[in-house]
Design an enzyme around this catalytic site. Sequence first.
Site, PDB file in Angstrom:
ATOM      1  CG  HIS A 225     -14.805  50.488  16.991  1.00 13.14           C
ATOM      2  ND1 HIS A 225     -13.581  51.092  17.152  1.00 13.14           N
ATOM      3  CD2 HIS A 225     -15.142  49.999  18.206  1.00 13.14           C
ATOM      4  CE1 HIS A 225     -13.209  50.975  18.413  1.00 13.14           C
ATOM      5  NE2 HIS A 225     -14.125  50.300  19.059  1.00 13.14           N
ATOM      6  CE1 TYR A 255     -12.654  49.542  23.530  1.00  9.51           C
ATOM      7  CE2 TYR A 255     -12.876  51.400  22.006  1.00  9.51           C
ATOM      8  CZ  TYR A 255     -13.208  50.106  22.393  1.00  9.51           C
ATOM      9  OH  TYR A 255     -14.092  49.379  21.649  1.00  9.51           O
ATOM     10  CG  ASP A 537     -35.414  82.888  23.403  1.00 11.92           C
ATOM     11  OD1 ASP A 537     -35.060  81.989  22.601  1.00 11.92           O
ATOM     12  OD2 ASP A 537     -34.674  83.835  23.719  1.00 11.92           O
TER      13      ASP A 537
END
Length: 804
Positions: A225, A255, A537
């Site tokens: 990156h 960013y 469940d």
Amino acid sequence: MAVHPRVVIIGAGIVGCALADELTARGWTAVTVLDQGPLFATGGSTSHAPGLVFQTNPSKTMTEFASYTVGKYASLTLDGAPCFQQVGGLEVATTPARLRDLRRRHGWAISWGVESALISPEECAVLHPLLDANRVLGGFHIPSDGLAKPVRAAQAQARQAISRGARFVAHQKVVAVERKAGRVQSVRTETDEFRADIVVSAAGMWGPLVGALVDLTVPLVPMAHQYAKTAPLPDLDETREATLPILRHQDADLYFREHFDRLGIGAYGHRPMPLDPAEIGALPGMPSERPFTPEDFEDSWREATQLIPGLAASKVEDGINGLFSFTPDGNPLVGEHPELAGFWVAEAVWITHSAGVAKALAEWLVDGQPATDLHNCDLNRFEAAQLAPAYVHDRSCQNFVEVYDILHPLQPAEKHRDLRTTPFYERQKELGAVFLEAAGWERPHWYEANAGLPEAAGIPERNEWASRHWSPIAGAEAQVARERVAMFDMTPLKRLEVTGPAALTFLQTMTTNQLDKKPGSVTYTLMLAEDGGVRSDLTVARLSEQTFQVGVNSQLDLDWMRRHLPTDGSVQVRDITGGTCCIGLWGPKARGVLRPLTKQDFGSLGYFRCQRAYVGAIPVIALRLSYVGELGWEIYTSAEYGRLLWDTLWEAGQSAGVIAAGRSAFNSLRLEKGYRLWGTDMTPEHDPYAAGLGFAVKPDKGYFVGRDALDPTAATTRLSCLTIDDPYQVVMGAEPVYSGDAPVGYVTSAAYGYTVRKNIAYAWIPVELAAPGTPLLIEYFGERVPAIVAKEPLFDAGMTRLRG
């Protein structure tokens, strides 16, 4: 004095250090942390990570991890220096689509309790003066976000652990994990051996190599990156490391953070750059840093200068292609080896979530289970096909590409489709099935062949976001299931066969409902965690004295059962999903479809009963139950008969107007009946009474896991049915619920109810607001939508259609 287990943690990056701190804080002091590199800049991702901590995430669990990390690191110092700078986080939108998405993200923050605000372009520029406000349409501000100092935070936590008795040993490359009788015994390095009762791999990018030592697939891919630093900028203060909010420009996959008078820029807009873990460290220098490739950064630099005009007079002074771990679904890997007791992993954990993951794993080790729901992070969540090297590689690369994309909850993956198909697949394609994918299975969501149904004309329009990966055809399919009969492919629902002389005793211990019934019975039941939270469940069909077919939710249920099997071989559990298939034949005309096909009297088969039978020449197991709330059966057969079963039912159903119906209709029908979806509506964080499932709990039957922790009166929140009159406002899940101006809960499942003609949203809200008739609001993309608590089920409360 209690004797605590000896723990060896492999990896002294921020995760290993955080885990040592959390374990020793809980009294486990026999902790040894090994690393192949020096302490504490060990050479992994921690050593170069820019340290941005943005908390907001569509996952409640991941947000909780990040929030805990913020709180912990903000309280840490090392030699008087802080380990976290709470400068805040700012996400900006430069497109209308991103602006809408920021409103959605703001909703997540409200749902998960993170203070935040949507702000104007002018307010964005006040917070971050380097921005060109004319490029920005709006922003999302989170004051508590900030910058972690990864190496400093790791060392601070290590010191705390050392003060309680832990030890850290550098330059110890692990070459073997010794085991005996299915348990770990020790960790062997190139120079030494360390005895261990528990081994935790927190090796990050090297995790797959450590996993290979114990025959464990660790499904992560190291990805490069890009991170660049500019030359000094005149508008930044060279005496202060960071004063501006950390900034995300997700429209351009960027960013930004300050480094005194320089700006750091991280980019995800370049091509994926995966690396084989065995090749890490092949080049000189820091193992987790690869040489910067300027050509891959050109588009990112251009986008950066448009958002921050002052960069045009600067340049990239240095940069790296830094390695981080990516997984097939983007989540961490936390849990115990399925076949080697005592070997645990905490891998693919970014700085953002490091302390939170460490806390959860420490709770799991010390207390027997974590306080946080980890089902989406559990190491054992993947099906076998999802562990294939090509699948792990390609899906991880896709996650890299999409890391800042606006992703719809139903957005399908592009690669490794048609991986798992049912025997009905060719017939479904002939009917124009539109497939989405889950757990590798292709699942029809609707059928284009049903576009001509007259019922489709009356389906109301819905908002743009809810219209994605949806068709009004789904509404027509739901109505036909209510009015005539429909065939649903239920094959992807996982099925286990539990057999043996102690099978009943085992299942009685593992589940909440009474299973001691005669063969031919079907029982809805739950599996609980030790603290009484709902782990899953199940639907249990007793086929004979010693044979049970159990419908479960995921691979985690199989893993849980296997960990609890008696050691004497008296119970066997086998996954039969791939070798079997199932059609749900449901609707008021279902009995008429089956009657001419079999000599067995399906009409006399009572609700929640099962029997072996023949449909035509096909041996089947028929279960009289329905997840859509209509008369009918789940009809199972082995995969070899699957296509013939489809053709037989299809041909017999033509006179009754049978159709094939998809998952979208199914979801609407089940919500009209108030049927819960595990993992969405309830998780181990919820007890069965609060989830509305107390009817499936029989404490008087004898001991079962979690029984002693249950308290029917303890819940402060309740899963409740909300309805929205406006048919246009179909919400999607995770939206915040308000009472007046106060956020009070969050949505789990939602769909439009085509029979009840209302939008339905199930939500966790305070008990005092759960009375039918209570007015509430659901925030959806920044708009407050009126809703009201409704009495459930919304459809067929008397169960007359199911029992008809």
